[in-house]
Every structure is written in structure tokens, then in C-alpha cells.
Motif scaffolding. Structure first.
Motif, mmCIF file in Angstrom:
data_model
loop_
_atom_site.group_PDB
_atom_site.id
_atom_site.type_symbol
_atom_site.label_atom_id
_atom_site.label_comp_id
_atom_site.label_asym_id
_atom_site.label_seq_id
_atom_site.Cartn_x
_atom_site.Cartn_y
_atom_site.Cartn_z
ATOM 1 N N SER A 196 35.994 50.633 -6.900
ATOM 2 C CA SER A 196 36.863 49.694 -7.622
ATOM 3 C C SER A 196 37.305 48.601 -6.665
ATOM 4 O O SER A 196 37.535 48.845 -5.481
ATOM 5 C CB SER A 196 38.104 50.435 -8.126
ATOM 6 N N ARG A 197 37.404 47.428 -7.250
ATOM 7 C CA ARG A 197 37.746 46.291 -6.407
ATOM 8 C C ARG A 197 39.124 46.503 -5.786
ATOM 9 O O ARG A 197 39.286 46.311 -4.574
ATOM 10 C CB ARG A 197 37.716 45.005 -7.234
ATOM 11 N N SER A 198 40.094 46.873 -6.580
ATOM 12 C CA SER A 198 41.444 47.094 -6.039
ATOM 13 C C SER A 198 42.212 47.995 -6.991
ATOM 14 O O SER A 198 41.703 48.361 -8.043
ATOM 15 C CB SER A 198 42.172 45.758 -5.861
ATOM 16 N N SER A 200 44.597 47.270 -8.843
ATOM 17 C CA SER A 200 44.920 46.626 -10.108
ATOM 18 C C SER A 200 43.694 46.008 -10.776
ATOM 19 O O SER A 200 43.811 45.457 -11.854
ATOM 20 C CB SER A 200 45.965 45.530 -9.856
ATOM 21 N N ASN A 201 42.535 46.041 -10.112
ATOM 22 C CA ASN A 201 41.355 45.419 -10.697
ATOM 23 C C ASN A 201 40.267 46.475 -10.766
ATOM 24 O O ASN A 201 39.835 47.019 -9.753
ATOM 25 C CB ASN A 201 40.930 44.223 -9.816
ATOM 26 N N ASN A 202 39.833 46.763 -11.991
ATOM 27 C CA ASN A 202 38.917 47.880 -12.205
ATOM 28 C C ASN A 202 37.453 47.521 -12.025
ATOM 29 O O ASN A 202 36.586 48.375 -12.169
ATOM 30 C CB ASN A 202 39.119 48.456 -13.604
ATOM 31 N N THR A 203 37.165 46.229 -11.770
ATOM 32 C CA THR A 203 35.751 45.883 -11.542
ATOM 33 C C THR A 203 35.320 46.530 -10.235
ATOM 34 O O THR A 203 36.146 46.831 -9.368
ATOM 35 C CB THR A 203 35.546 44.350 -11.491
ATOM 36 N N VAL A 204 33.989 46.717 -10.115
ATOM 37 C CA VAL A 204 33.481 47.432 -8.941
ATOM 38 C C VAL A 204 32.739 46.474 -8.000
ATOM 39 O O VAL A 204 32.153 45.493 -8.444
ATOM 40 C CB VAL A 204 32.559 48.596 -9.352
HETATM 41 C C1 LIG Z 1 38.970 41.411 -10.860
HETATM 42 O O1 LIG Z 1 38.500 40.633 -9.762
HETATM 43 C C2 LIG Z 1 37.428 39.778 -10.081
HETATM 44 C C3 LIG Z 1 37.036 39.064 -8.812
HETATM 45 O O2 LIG Z 1 38.103 38.711 -8.080
HETATM 46 C C4 LIG Z 1 37.861 38.777 -11.126
HETATM 47 O O3 LIG Z 1 36.790 37.940 -11.473
HETATM 48 C C5 LIG Z 1 38.373 39.487 -12.337
HETATM 49 O O4 LIG Z 1 38.863 38.609 -13.290
HETATM 50 C C6 LIG Z 1 39.436 40.499 -11.974
HETATM 51 N N1 LIG Z 1 39.771 41.273 -13.143
HETATM 52 C C7 LIG Z 1 41.049 41.593 -13.452
HETATM 53 C C8 LIG Z 1 41.202 42.364 -14.646
HETATM 54 O O5 LIG Z 1 41.987 41.268 -12.771
#
Ligand SMILES: *[C@@H]1O[C@H](CO)[C@@H](O)[C@H](O)[C@H]1NC(C)=O
Ligand SMILES: *[C@@H]1O[C@H](CO)[C@@H](O)[C@H](O)[C@H]1NC(C)=O
Ligand SMILES: *[C@@H]1O[C@H](CO)[C@@H](O)[C@H](O)[C@H]1NC(C)=O
Ligand SMILES: *[C@@H]1O[C@H](CO)[C@@H](O)[C@H](O)[C@H]1NC(C)=O
Ligand SMILES: *[C@@H]1O[C@H](CO)[C@@H](O)[C@H](O)[C@H]1NC(C)=O
Ligand SMILES: *[C@@H]1O[C@H](CO)[C@@H](O)[C@H](O)[C@H]1NC(C)=O
Length: 645
Positions: A196-198, A200-204
Motif C-alpha cells: 500500500s502506498r501509505s 491513508s492511500n490504498n493504492t499499491v
Molecule cells: C493515492 O496516491 C496516488 C499517488 O500519489 C494518487 O494518485 C491517488 O489519488 C491517491 N489516492 C487517494 C485515495 O488518496
């Protein structure tokens, strides 16, 4: 499992130890539990405040809500401890794509918990969203069904000059390994995981970022003068590559020709080896004229830069002031300039009596001089000499010439005369001889002859022919149609002059003056007076037609050269008509007499003047015969002549 428990208890043990170590009375062995045992081996005594930690027996699980340790109290002994381990399942574990929804302190048989998808995983449609799992009677959990799929990080790609190793896939929690090609350094981590990116951010994303394969390169190697390097790839110099230096034609390499690119920190390339130099080679030099190598110097086919050749002058030559007898091989591949180093030595300055150098350069070896003699001398032995080398020394090629006086032949002996100085054997150029005549002989020609140098410059010659001594006697001339105007003289000799007069109606053929010549004849020869042409309208008739008593009578004045000139008073252009001879002749005689007296007086004055000047200048006696002092006796004779006419 043990490790897990230990890591839970460790900090607490430390805290207890530090609080209660070594104070009051001892405790006996710790209490015995049914489902647990002390973690450490049991001792016989424990110090006050010492604690004992228990761990569950196999297949028993800890109830995290109850204490798991006891303490030795100094007054009361071991603090009572109740059973805290019971049979049950371990805490349920998350799978790759799902997590346990709820956590309990203890999971006895029959406990049910639920799995949910990982926040970076997606639910697979058609499957339960919260599948339950149950703690089975064998104290294991029922299996977790596949109901989620992790998000994909995608292919991280191959690093440049490297590769990636796919271990499973690119989905959540997948791992990818990276390698670099040989010679390349992996910068970063050799493995990345899809996470996971972070929070709070679920993208990988791949964590950490895939590495790069880096090969350190060396900076371009130094350029060198008179040479170049080869090597490198397309202008870059990667690690382990080599460059080779080559010198231009005529230059030789000093040092090692190879540089090798290495690295010491896996980041920057550095060259191992030192940059060589290309030193010029000078070809076999052409030595400056008249020079040679100094003894001991050896000349090779080529000489490296910096070679110094010491030179010297060859025999008969000397170094030109200010030049350094040295040639240096410059790094321009050429020998230092040496225009001219040596010049011929000087021959001794030639000294010859009565002579000198006529033409010469510098009297140096190889040069030619011309010698000459003073006037009156001739050169004996040739005029030119060359400065040559004679047994190692410079000298004139032959003995110097001598200057010899140029002689004249003995002057001729003449009849009736002699010369001074009297005949001797030598008459050299510049000498003069003076001839004199015996008495009564006149010297015809120039009394003085001089010995001169002939046109050929070698022989002597008298400048004039010897004079003659002659007995010259001119008779008093009879002038037809005229008369002698000068005073009477018994004899006339060489160069005596007479003034003549022409009768009226006649005029001079040439001149009013005649001279006694060497052949005893008057010159010019007669006739002297000629008839005046009747039509003549001559503006200045030479005849003086018995002029009236004039204030300006004709005066004979001597000139510089000893001749006389008659100043004739101007007369009317009209010829006097012929009157009766009787009356006219009488008047004419009277006028003539008066005129004669005036002319005579003038002649006397002239003679006296002339005589006085004669006294000042010494003229040879021969020339004094031109005129005679007119005596009173002569005047009387002249008067008588006139009366007769
Ligand atoms: C997660 O991070 C990506 C890259 O920084 C960004 O494009 C995306 O919008 C983010 N998603 C959320 C839900 O914050
Ligand atoms: C992948 O990288 C990890 C960590 O460097 C290593 O332990 C593992 O053996 C590697 N797997 C393969 C297949 O190279
Ligand atoms: C060499 O470098 C030039 C540009 O610097 C590049 O266009 C060319 O493709 C390179 N050639 C090779 C063989 O790498
Ligand atoms: C470069 O030179 C070294 C010796 O210094 C040699 O061992 C190596 O093979 C050379 N490398 C290349 C690419 O020629
Ligand atoms: C450089 O890389 C090599 C192998 O890739 C390694 O053995 C060496 O320790 C590295 N040196 C430094 C200074 O990082
Ligand atoms: C005699 O000769 C000398 C030299 O030639 C000259 O100077 C001189 O005038 C001459 N004398 C006469 C009387 O001609």
C-alpha cells in the motif's frame, strides 16, 4: 511462539528487576500452576521483589486479561497467581489479501471470527464479503476461503543494464528481485515488494523503488601535446575500459601508454596509470656552416627532446661573438635555430710600403683582397691575395707584393743645352728635369719635363718632349704697304714680337703683331698688309688713317701671356678722301711726328711696368727674350727712320 512470548515479557522483567532488586528476606520456590510453568529454570530461593514469569504449556493459550507472573514479597512471600492458560486456538492470522476483522483476548474452541479484504485488495464478486472462521476442536482454525484479490503494482520493468526476477506475480505483497549486468553496480534495493502506498492511500506501489544499474565511468582522459589517445566507447569511458596513448610521428612516448578505468567507491570512475608525455624527436641535424660536433659528442639518428649538442668551429674559423655553440632539440621536433655559428678567422692586415689595400671585405678566410701602390709606384708580385688556411692557420696565399718606384728613361741630351739635375742613373716618377740652353740659344718648347706614370700604370714616361735649343735670328721684316711700328732693334730672336702698321688704304691680313718663330721666320708670314676693298663699309677698319691729334692715341698694352694688343681709337666709317699730297702730307707729317712721340711715351711706360713685373716672377731666361727694354738710343734711331720716310 516462544520468541513471541518472550518479546512480550522482556521489558516487564527489566522493570521489576530494577524496582525491587536485593532488599528484604528471601522467598522459596515459586507457586506451581496446572497449565503453565515458570519461563526460567526454577531456583531454590528468590530475593525479595524478584519475579517469576510463567508461560503456557503446549496447546494452551494465554488469556491476555489475566496476570502471567508473580513477585517475591519480603514479608508475605509469593504473590498469589491464578491459572491464566486454557486450551484454545492461536490468534487468527491474516492471509495475503484478507485480514481478521475482530481480535479477542482468548480464542476457545468454537470461537468464530470473520475475515475481510485487505484495504489494498478487492472483493471477488460472488464470494462472501465477511467469511467466518471457527476455532475447531483440534484447536486450529477452519480454512479461510479465497474471496479477495490484491491490487496489482504492475510490472516494475527491467532496469537498464539489468534484469528483474518475478517470484510470483505483481499483486499486493508480491516480491520482485533485480539483478544488474556484469560490470554494473546495483544502486538501491535488489528486491521490491508491492505494498500500500501509505496509511491513508490504498493504492499499491513497489517499495522500495526498483534499483538502477549503474556503471561508473571515467572522465575523458587528458589530451596530450603531440599525441592522442584511442579507446572509450562513443565518447564515454566506462569502468574497466582502457585508453591507449599514441604519439604523433616523430615523437616518442615517455611513460606508460595505458590508462585503465577503475572505481574505488562503486560510483565514480578514476583512471589508474599516469598520463604519458610525447617528447619530440629531432632528426639528424644539419650543423651550421663551418662547425662540427665538439669532441666527445655522439650523434644518433634521432635525438629526444631536450638533447643538447655542443658544437665547435672547424679549423680556421672562430665563433661569432654572442652566439652560443649549442643546439637544443626543442619539443617542436626541431633543433633550435642556429643561423651561423662560425666565421673564418682574419688574416693578418697586410702592410706594404708605399702601398695599401685597394679593395677588401673583412680579410677573413676565403676572402680576396686587392693591393695597390701609391702614385709613382708599381706593384711587383701580383695585386690580389687570398686568405687561405695554411697548416691549420689562416694566412695570405702568397708573399705580399712590394711597391717599386716607377722609373723614367734618362732624359735625352740636347744640342746646345743641358739639364738639371745633371744626368744620373735614376729618374723616378714625380721628378722634374729643367733644361737650359747655352748662351745665344733659345729654348723651344717647355723647359721643364716631369717623369709621369704612363697610361698602363706600370711604366714611366716624360710628360713632354725635351725642348730644343736653337739659334733663332729673325731679320727685320720689310713690310710691303706698311711698316714696322715697334722700335728698332738690331736683332730679333725667338718669340720677339713686332707691331706693324699698314699704309692708308691697306689693312692687316691677319694680325698687327708678328712674332719671331723657331725657324727664324716671322709668323705669320707675309703678306701682312692688303688693300682695303673699295666697297668696304667695315665699321672698324684696322687702319689708322692719320687721325687728327687725338686724346686717345693707340696704346700698346702688354697682356698676361706677354703678347701685345693695339688699342685702336675709333674712327669714322668714311674713308678719308684722297687730298692733294702736297698740303696734306705736310700736315700728316706734323701729326705723325706728334703721334710718334705719344706712342713712344706710351711704349716707355709699358716697358717700365712690364720690367717691374718681370722682377717679381722668376721666369726662365729663355722667355725673357721676348722684349727688350727700349733704350734712348733706340728711340733716337726710330726718330731718324721716321724723318727719312
Ligand atoms: C493515492 O496516491 C496516488 C499517488 O500519489 C494518487 O494518485 C491517488 O489519488 C491517491 N489516492 C487517494 C485515495 O488518496
Ligand atoms: C530474491 O531476493 C531475496 C532478497 O535479496 C533473496 O533472499 C531471494 O533468495 C531472492 N530470490 C530469488 C529467486 O532470487
Ligand atoms: C553515440 O552517441 C551519439 C550521441 O552522443 C548517439 O546518437 C549514438 O547513437 C551513439 N552511438 C553508439 C554506438 O552508442
Ligand atoms: C585493459 O587493460 C588491462 C591491463 O591493464 C587488461 O587486463 C584488460 O583486459 C584491458 N581491458 C580491455 C577492455 O581491453
Ligand atoms: C562495490 O561493489 C562491489 C561488488 O559489486 C562490492 O564488493 C564492493 O564492496 C563495493 N564497494 C563499495 C565501496 O561500495
Ligand atoms: C711647361 O709645362 C708645365 C707642365 O706641363 C706647364 O705648367 C707650364 O705652363 C709649361 N710652360 C710653358 C712655358 O709652356
Amino acid at each position: 511462539m516462544f520468541g513471541n512470548v518472550f518479546s512480550h515479557l522482556g521489558p516487564r522483567i527489566l522493570v521489576l528487576f530494577s524496582l525491587f532488586s536485593g532488599v528484604l528476606g528471601d522467598c522459596g520456590p515459586p507457586p506451581v500452576l496446572k497449565n503453565a510453568r515458570p519461563f526460567d529454570p526454577i531456583k531454590s530461593t528468590y530475593k525479595p521483589h524478584e519475579s517469576v514469569v510463567y508461560t503456557c504449556l503446549p496447546d494452551y493459550r494465554e488469556d491476555h486479561t489475566k496476570p502471567y507472573m508473580t513477585v517475591c514479597s519480603p514479608d508475605k512471600g509469593w504473590k498469589p497467581l491464578e491459572e491464566f492458560c486454557e486450551r484454545g486456538c492461536e490468534g487468527p492470522y491474516a492471509t495475503r489479501f484478507s485480514i481478521v476483522e475482530e481480535f479477542l483476548p482468548f480464542y476457545p474452541v468454537g470461537t468464530v471470527v470473520h475475515h475481510v479484504c485487505h484495504r489494498s485488495a478487492e472483493h471477488i464478486p460472488g464470494h462472501p464479503k465477511r467469511p467466518p472462521i471457527t476455532c475447531l476442536s483440534d484447536y486450529t482454525w477452519s480454512p479461510v476461503p479465497v474471496f479477495c484479490k490484491g491490487k496489482s503494482c504492475g510490472d516494475p520493468g527491467r532496469p537498464e543494464n539489468g534484469d528483474r526476477i518475478i517470484l510470483t506475480d505483481f499483486l499486493l505483497k508480491a516480491e520482485v528481485n533485480f539483478t544488474c549486468n556484469k560490470g554494473y553496480q546495483l544502486i538501491g534495493s535488489p528486491t521490491s515488494q508491492c505494498l500500500s502506498r501509505s496509511r491513508s492511500n490504498n493504492t499499491v506501489v513497489w517499495k522500495p523503488n526498483p534499483p538502477i544499474c549503474f556503471r561508473p565511468t571515467c572522465p575523458p582522459p587528458s589530451d596530450i601535446r603531440n599525441g592522442a589517445y584511442t579507446g572509450g566507447k562513443n565518447g564515454t569511458f566506462p569502468l574497466n575500459s582502457n585508453v591507449t596513448y599514441i604519439c604523433d610521428l616523430g615523437f616518442s612516448l615517455s611513460g606508460d601508454n595505458l590508462l585503465h578505468c577503475i572505481t574505488e567507491d562503486n560510483k565514480t570512475g578514476i583512471w589508474r596509470g599516469s598520463v604519458p608525455e610525447c617528447k619530440g624527436d629531432c632528426p639528424n641535424p644539419v650543423l651550421p656552416p663551418h662547425s662540427s660536433l665538439r669532441t666527445g659528442e655522439v650523434l644518433l639518428d634521432t635525438s629526444p627532446t631536450g638533447t643538447v649538442l655542443r658544437l665547435q668551429c672547424i679549423a680556421g674559423h672562430e665563433i661569432i661573438t654572442g652566439t652560443i655553440p649549442r643546439m637544443t632539440c626543442l619539443d617542436t621536433n626541431k633543433w633550435s635555430e642556429l643561423p651561423t655559428l662560425c666565421q673564418g678567422k682574419r688574416c693578418p692586415i697586410p702592410h706594404i710600403e708605399n702601398g695599401q689595400i685597394v679593395s677588401s671585405d673583412d680579410l677573413r678566410l676565403g676572402e680576396e683582397i686587392t693591393l695597390g701602390c701609391q702614385y709613382g709606384f708599381r706593384i711587383i708580385g701580383g695585386a690580389t691575395r687570398q686568405c687561405v688556411l695554411k697548416s691549420g692557420r689562416v694566412d695570405w696565399n702568397r708573399e705580399l707584393p712590394v711597391c717599386e718606384r716607377i722609373p723614367c728613361a734618362r732624359p735625352p741630351i740636347i744640342a746646345n743645352g743641358r739639364y738639371d739635375p745633371s744626368p744620373s742613373d735614376t729618374y723616378d716618377a714625380g721628378w722634374t728635369v729643367i733644361y737650359r740652353c747655352d748662351a745665344d740659344y733659345s729654348l723651344i718648347g717647355n723647359s721643364t719635363i716631369t717623369c709621369t706614370v704612363a697610361e698602363n700604370g706600370v711604366d714611366g714616361k716624360w710628360n713632354l718632349p725635351s725642348p730644343e735649343c736653337k739659334n733663332v735670328k729673325c731679320r727685320r721684316p720689310i713690310i710691303p704697304n706698311g711698316k714696322v711700328a715697334s722700335v728698332f732693334q738690331a736683332t730679333y730672336t725667338y718669340q720677339n714680337k713686332l707691331l706693324i702698321e699698314c699704309d692708308p688704304g691697306y689693312t692687316f691680313v691677319e694680325s698687327s703683331l708678328i712674332e719671331c718663330d723657331a725657324d727664324s721666320q716671322w709668323k705669320p708670314s707675309g703678306p701682312w698688309c692688303d688693300k682695303i676693298p673699295t666697297t668696304s663699309k667695315s665699321p672698324t677698319p684696322a687702319v689708322t688713317p692719320t687721325p687728327p691729334i687725338s686724346l686717345t692715341p693707340g696704346i700698346v698694352t702688354p697682356k698676361e701671356d706677354g703678347t701685345e694688343e693695339t688699342a685702336v681709337p675709333p674712327t669714322t666709317t668714311q674713308a678719308t678722301p684722297k687730298d692733294e699730297p702736297g698740303s696734306v702730307s705736310r700736315i700728316g707729317i706734323a701729326i705723325g711726328a706728334v703721334l710718334a712721340v705719344i706712342v713712344l711715351a706710351a711704349l716707355i711706360i709699358v716697358a717700365v711696368k712690364w720690367f717691374l713685373r718681370q722682377g717679381k716672377t722668376n721666369i726662365p731666361s729663355a722667355s725673357t727674350d721676348n722684349y727688350r727694354v727700349v733704350s734712348e738710343k733706340d728711340m733716337a734711331l726710330e726718330e731718324k727712320e721716321k724723318e727719312k720716310v
